[in-house]
Design a protein around this motif. Structure first.
Motif, PDB file in Angstrom:
ATOM      1  N   PRO A 118       0.836  -1.202   0.000  1.00 20.01           N
ATOM      2  CA  PRO A 118       0.000   0.000   0.000  1.00 20.01           C
ATOM      3  C   PRO A 118       0.869   1.250   0.000  1.00 20.01           C
ATOM      4  CG  PRO A 118      -0.690  -1.558   1.699  1.00 20.01           C
ATOM      5  CD  PRO A 118       0.624  -2.038   1.195  1.00 20.01           C
ATOM      6  N   GLY A 119       0.415   2.283  -0.692  1.00 21.81           N
ATOM      7  CA  GLY A 119       1.077   3.577  -0.617  1.00 21.81           C
ATOM      8  C   GLY A 119       1.845   3.968  -1.859  1.00 21.81           C
ATOM      9  N   VAL A 120       2.423   5.159  -1.772  1.00 19.02           N
ATOM     10  CA  VAL A 120       3.260   5.754  -2.809  1.00 19.02           C
ATOM     11  C   VAL A 120       4.703   5.678  -2.338  1.00 19.02           C
ATOM     12  CG1 VAL A 120       3.772   7.875  -4.078  1.00 19.02           C
ATOM     13  CG2 VAL A 120       1.405   7.270  -3.564  1.00 19.02           C
ATOM     14  N   ALA A 121       5.637   5.355  -3.246  1.00 14.13           N
ATOM     15  CA  ALA A 121       7.031   5.103  -2.872  1.00 14.13           C
ATOM     16  C   ALA A 121       7.913   6.326  -3.113  1.00 14.13           C
ATOM     17  CB  ALA A 121       7.575   3.913  -3.642  1.00 14.13           C
ATOM     18  N   TYR A 122       8.867   6.530  -2.192  1.00 11.64           N
ATOM     19  CA  TYR A 122       9.919   7.534  -2.324  1.00 11.64           C
ATOM     20  C   TYR A 122      11.253   6.835  -2.071  1.00 11.64           C
ATOM     21  CZ  TYR A 122       5.971  10.685  -1.333  1.00 11.64           C
ATOM     22  OH  TYR A 122       4.770  11.333  -1.344  1.00 11.64           O
ATOM     23  N   GLU A 123      12.289   7.258  -2.765  1.00  6.38           N
ATOM     24  CA  GLU A 123      13.608   6.683  -2.534  1.00  6.38           C
ATOM     25  C   GLU A 123      14.243   7.326  -1.314  1.00  6.38           C
ATOM     26  OE1 GLU A 123      17.484   5.351  -5.127  1.00  6.38           O
ATOM     27  OE2 GLU A 123      16.306   7.075  -5.794  1.00  6.38           O
TER      28      GLU A 123
END
Length: 427
Positions: A152-157
């Motif tokens: 679930p969710g949006v990914a950031y590096e």
């Protein structure tokens, strides 16, 4: 668009159903911009320009597809069955456009974004479930398209090479966790929270998150471990909710009611200065100054060490830092934006770059712009912020706009059957 800077991001066809928050500062990383160019060409457009030197390569993408350029990959996300909403992601090798792989995507979700991180292609969409709409990220191997994991969710590096996944928000509790990109294994997570979450992106990844509770409690966490670095009570008088902005090593706590700003050192939350600035929409990193977009439709520049005002103007809408200079766009032109160069410390205009749709070719790389050519196609220019000049580098005769940039190349929509074509830029 999900982000407010000029970037290599995917082309959109319709609004994002679940837009991301406004991106943090554009300093040291690609900018994002999606400006509609309906232009009356000025002096540069009339200048002699070199012809396009190389035949373009037509790329396999149908109208309505979402596309993305990632290094030597051309990625196409398109529906394969409109009745079932089945979607596929296909990869082609650049510059020739040879097919590499394709992967089916679940028909249970609607996909609206993709990006490349840590050797993965991350596809983001949402699913409708018992708890409402849930954002979800699916990870595919960049080399083969093989399914790896979904979360679930949006990914950031993150700066340590892992990924931060953030879900929820608005009317639902937020969830934040760090995962290993190889397999989606959770390295740390936080309990669901109703706090507002702010993220600091260093240009090499996210290294800090800030949780701001409705009661005024603010907490800074390290994204490598998830550990809390500092906590402070910042509830303003009258109980108004704070707006939190992160700019370099500063945390700006903005009282939306009074317009008072308190600046703190990010890692220890020690107060550095206070300023009453009136209504403020948001803050921007403008390199040697902190820019505020005020409720009075002004761009205001502050000294980051003291909070003292350096300059203000109602002519500029937004700013992007380039060392001691600032590129800004002119407000008041509607869809026809114009770019100028300012001295960041004084606000003095140094150059007028004209009107462009902008693309940055890699972090710290060439800043390339396009605009309509009066004889058809698009004009390509390279913007030199330090010199305050534009160099015309090419004309793409069959391009219609909707471009993306990779080092040495532009991919644009073309007049031929609504296709996309790859043009190699002249040096």
């Amino acid at each position: 668009m999900t982000d407010s800077v000029i970037d290599l991001g995917e082309l959109r066809h319709g609004p994002d159903p679940d837009p991301l928050p406004r991106p943090p500062r554009a300093h040291g990383r690609p900018l994002r911009c999606a400006l509609v160019v309906l232009l009356a060409l000025v002096t540069l457009a009339a200048a002699a320009v070199p012809p396009s030197r190389r035949a373009p390569v037509t790329l396999p993408a149908r109208p309505g597809s979402d596309i993305m350029i990632d290094g030597d990959l051309f990625l196409v996300m398109e529906p394969t069955n409109t009745a079932t909403r089945q979607t596929r992601l296909a990869a082609y090798r650049l510059p020739g456009g040879e097919p590499l792989w394709q992967a089916p995507l679940s028909a249970e979700a609607r996909y609206w974004g993709m990006r490349s991180l840590a050797g993965m292609v991350l596809v983001t969409g949402f699913e409708i479930g018992p708890e409402g709409r849930e954002t979800r990220t699916v990870a595919l191997d960049r080399a083969t398209g093989a399914y790896q994991w979904q979360q679930p969710g949006v990914a950031y590096e993150l700066t340590d090479g892992n990924l931060l996944l953030r879900s929820g928000g608005e009317t639902e509790p937020s969830s934040v966790r760090a995962v290993d990109p190889c397999c989606g294994t959770v390295r740390w997570d936080l309990p669901p929270t109703i706090a507002e979450i702010s993220i600091r992106d260093t240009g090499r990844g996210v290294d800090r998150i800030v949780l701001s509770q409705a009661n005024g409690l603010v907490e800074v966490r390290d994204t490598t471990t998830g550990a809390a670095l500092a906590r402070a009570e910042m509830r303003p008088p009258g109980g108004a909710r704070l707006g939190i902005e992160l700019i370099d090593d500063l945390l700006l706590a903005i009282d939306r009611g009074s317009g008072t700003i308190n600046a703190y050192g990010l890692d220890r939350l020690e107060r550095r200065w206070t300023r009453a600035s009136g209504p403020i929409e948001f803050a921007l990193d403008c390199g040697p100054v902190v820019c505020l977009r005020t409720g009075g439709n002004e761009l205001q520049a502050l000294d980051p060490a003291t909070g003292d005002e350096r300059w203000r103007s109602d002519r500029w809408l937004w700013g992007w830092p380039y060392e001691s200079r600032l590129m800004a766009n002119v407000s008041g032109f509607g869809p026809m934006e114009q770019y100028i160069v300012l001295d960041a410390l004084t606000g003095r205009q140094l150059a007028d770059l004209g009107r462009w749709e902008l693309y940055q070719l890699g972090v710290g790389g060439r800043l390339v712009g396009i605009r309509r050519h009066p004889d058809g196609g698009v004009l390509v220019g390279e913007l030199d912020i330090a010199a305050g000049e534009v160099r015309i580098v090419d004309v793409l005769p069959d391009a219609t706009g909707e471009c993306q940039a990779i080092t040495g190349y532009l991919v644009c929509g073309a007049t031929a059957a609504g296709s996309y074509q790859l043009w190699e830029l002249a040096d």
